[in-house]
Design a protein around this motif. Structure first.
Motif, short mmCIF file in Angstrom:
data_model
loop_
_atom_site.label_atom_id
_atom_site.label_comp_id
_atom_site.label_asym_id
_atom_site.label_seq_id
_atom_site.Cartn_x
_atom_site.Cartn_y
_atom_site.Cartn_z
N THR A 250 2.19 4.71 -1.40
CA THR A 250 1.56 5.71 -2.26
C THR A 250 2.47 6.89 -2.57
O THR A 250 2.11 7.73 -3.41
CB THR A 250 0.28 6.26 -1.60
OG1 THR A 250 0.62 6.89 -0.35
CG2 THR A 250 -0.73 5.16 -1.34
N ARG A 251 3.63 6.98 -1.91
CA ARG A 251 4.51 8.14 -2.09
C ARG A 251 5.95 7.68 -2.30
O ARG A 251 6.35 6.62 -1.83
CB ARG A 251 4.45 9.05 -0.86
CG ARG A 251 3.05 9.48 -0.43
CD ARG A 251 3.10 10.33 0.83
NE ARG A 251 3.72 9.63 1.94
CZ ARG A 251 4.11 10.21 3.07
NH1 ARG A 251 3.93 11.52 3.23
NH2 ARG A 251 4.67 9.50 4.04
N ALA B 208 1.41 4.53 -10.20
CA ALA B 208 2.08 3.29 -9.82
C ALA B 208 3.35 3.08 -10.64
O ALA B 208 4.38 2.63 -10.12
CB ALA B 208 1.14 2.11 -10.01
N ARG C 130 -5.35 3.39 -0.42
CA ARG C 130 -3.99 3.18 -0.94
C ARG C 130 -3.99 2.97 -2.45
O ARG C 130 -2.96 2.63 -3.03
CB ARG C 130 -3.36 1.98 -0.22
CG ARG C 130 -3.38 2.17 1.30
CD ARG C 130 -3.09 0.89 2.08
NE ARG C 130 -3.34 1.14 3.50
CZ ARG C 130 -4.46 0.82 4.12
NH1 ARG C 130 -5.46 0.23 3.46
NH2 ARG C 130 -4.62 1.09 5.41
N HIS C 131 -5.14 3.16 -3.07
CA HIS C 131 -5.28 2.94 -4.51
C HIS C 131 -4.39 3.89 -5.31
O HIS C 131 -4.27 5.07 -4.99
CB HIS C 131 -6.74 3.14 -4.93
CG HIS C 131 -6.94 3.18 -6.41
ND1 HIS C 131 -6.76 2.08 -7.23
CD2 HIS C 131 -7.29 4.20 -7.25
CE1 HIS C 131 -7.01 2.41 -8.49
NE2 HIS C 131 -7.33 3.69 -8.53
N LEU C 132 -3.78 3.36 -6.37
CA LEU C 132 -2.95 4.15 -7.26
C LEU C 132 -3.50 4.08 -8.68
O LEU C 132 -3.97 3.03 -9.12
CB LEU C 132 -1.52 3.61 -7.28
CG LEU C 132 -0.72 3.68 -5.98
CD1 LEU C 132 0.57 2.88 -6.13
CD2 LEU C 132 -0.40 5.13 -5.64
N LEU D 209 1.94 -2.35 -4.40
CA LEU D 209 1.19 -1.25 -5.00
C LEU D 209 -0.25 -1.71 -5.19
O LEU D 209 -0.50 -2.79 -5.75
CB LEU D 209 1.81 -0.87 -6.35
CG LEU D 209 3.31 -0.57 -6.33
CD1 LEU D 209 3.83 -0.35 -7.75
CD2 LEU D 209 3.61 0.64 -5.44
N GLY E 68 -3.01 5.10 4.03
CA GLY E 68 -2.30 5.40 2.80
C GLY E 68 -1.00 6.16 2.98
O GLY E 68 -0.28 6.40 2.02
N THR E 69 -0.67 6.53 4.21
CA THR E 69 0.56 7.28 4.48
C THR E 69 1.45 6.45 5.41
O THR E 69 1.12 6.26 6.58
CB THR E 69 0.25 8.64 5.14
OG1 THR E 69 -0.62 9.38 4.28
CG2 THR E 69 1.53 9.42 5.37
N GLY F 288 0.80 -1.22 0.00
CA GLY F 288 0.00 0.00 0.00
C GLY F 288 0.82 1.26 0.00
O GLY F 288 0.45 2.27 0.60
#
Length: 221
Positions: free
Chosen positions: A13-14, A46, A39-41, A31, A198-199, A11
């Motif tokens: 994201t950055r 991605a 957490r979707h990209l 990912l 997501g972070t 997950g």
């Protein structure tokens, strides 16, 4: 002597989360391609993150009941090493995706009781790896990443025909116990190393990997 436990951090994201996971010692980075997840990209996002992952760290794409068109579109742009199927894909669908893409496939199976254990045997004949996760509660929006654990004693000492990974509610505080109880040689974490959905938190990722790899006295495989 410490065990050689491999860690997957899912997950991401950055860019800083990717570098933090790699610096912590993760063997896999995940990912997520599932729109309901925080957490979707997007495929482009991605792809950008995937190119930040150094050689030697496996890039895992998590999908949920993805159709062929979605898989083709994603794989055309994102350099993926492993596909993680986290939906209700049948063993036949798992075998089909593996044959179509030519990629190793990891199938997630949610466990809440002994009733789910036969599914692990069924999928072990078609997947390259199993992800033994906590079964989501009824009505949950997400098939994983809910921060829930299951009774690890259910799989204590169990082995399957393919490698497997333990997931579900793992944190820096409980991963050592989980590894000791189950004998897992691979563990997966997402929400357990986050400061917000997501972070990822670099210190939590480092603490998680250190705790997982520092376990001694596990049964050997």
């Amino acid at each position: 002597m410490a065990n050689h436990v491999r860690v997957k951090i899912c997950g991401l994201t950055r860019t800083q989360d990717v570098s933090g996971a790699v610096a912590a010692g993760a063997s896999y980075v995940g990912l997520v391609f599932f729109e309901k997840s925080p957490r979707h990209l997007s495929i482009d996002a991605a792809a950008s993150l995937a190119f930040e992952v150094p050689v030697g760290v496996a890039k895992v794409a998590l999908t949920v009941n993805a159709d062929d068109a979605m898989l083709d579109a994603m794989l055309a742009k994102v350099p993926v090493d492993i596909l993680q199927l986290h939906g209700s894909e049948s063993p036949e669908r798992v075998a089909d995706i593996r044959a179509r893409t030519g990629l190793p496939v990891m199938k997630a199976v949610g466990v809440a009781s002994a009733a789910e254990l036969p599914a692990l045997d069924a999928y072990s004949s078609v997947a390259d790896m199993l992800l033994v996760d906590a079964k989501p509660p009824k009505g949950a929006r997400l098939p994983g990443g809910n921060g829930l654990a299951f009774d690890w004693q259910l799989i204590a000492g169990r082995r399957w025909a393919v490698p497997w990974m333990l997931a579900g509610g793992l944190t820096p505080d409980n991963v050592a116990e989980a590894v000791r109880l189950t004998g897992a040689r691979q563990v997966d974490v997402s929400s357990g190393v986050e400061s917000a959905p997501g972070t990822k938190d670099a210190e939590k990722m480092a603490a998680f990997v250190a705790a997982a790899k520092g376990v001694t006295g596990c049964p050997t495989i």
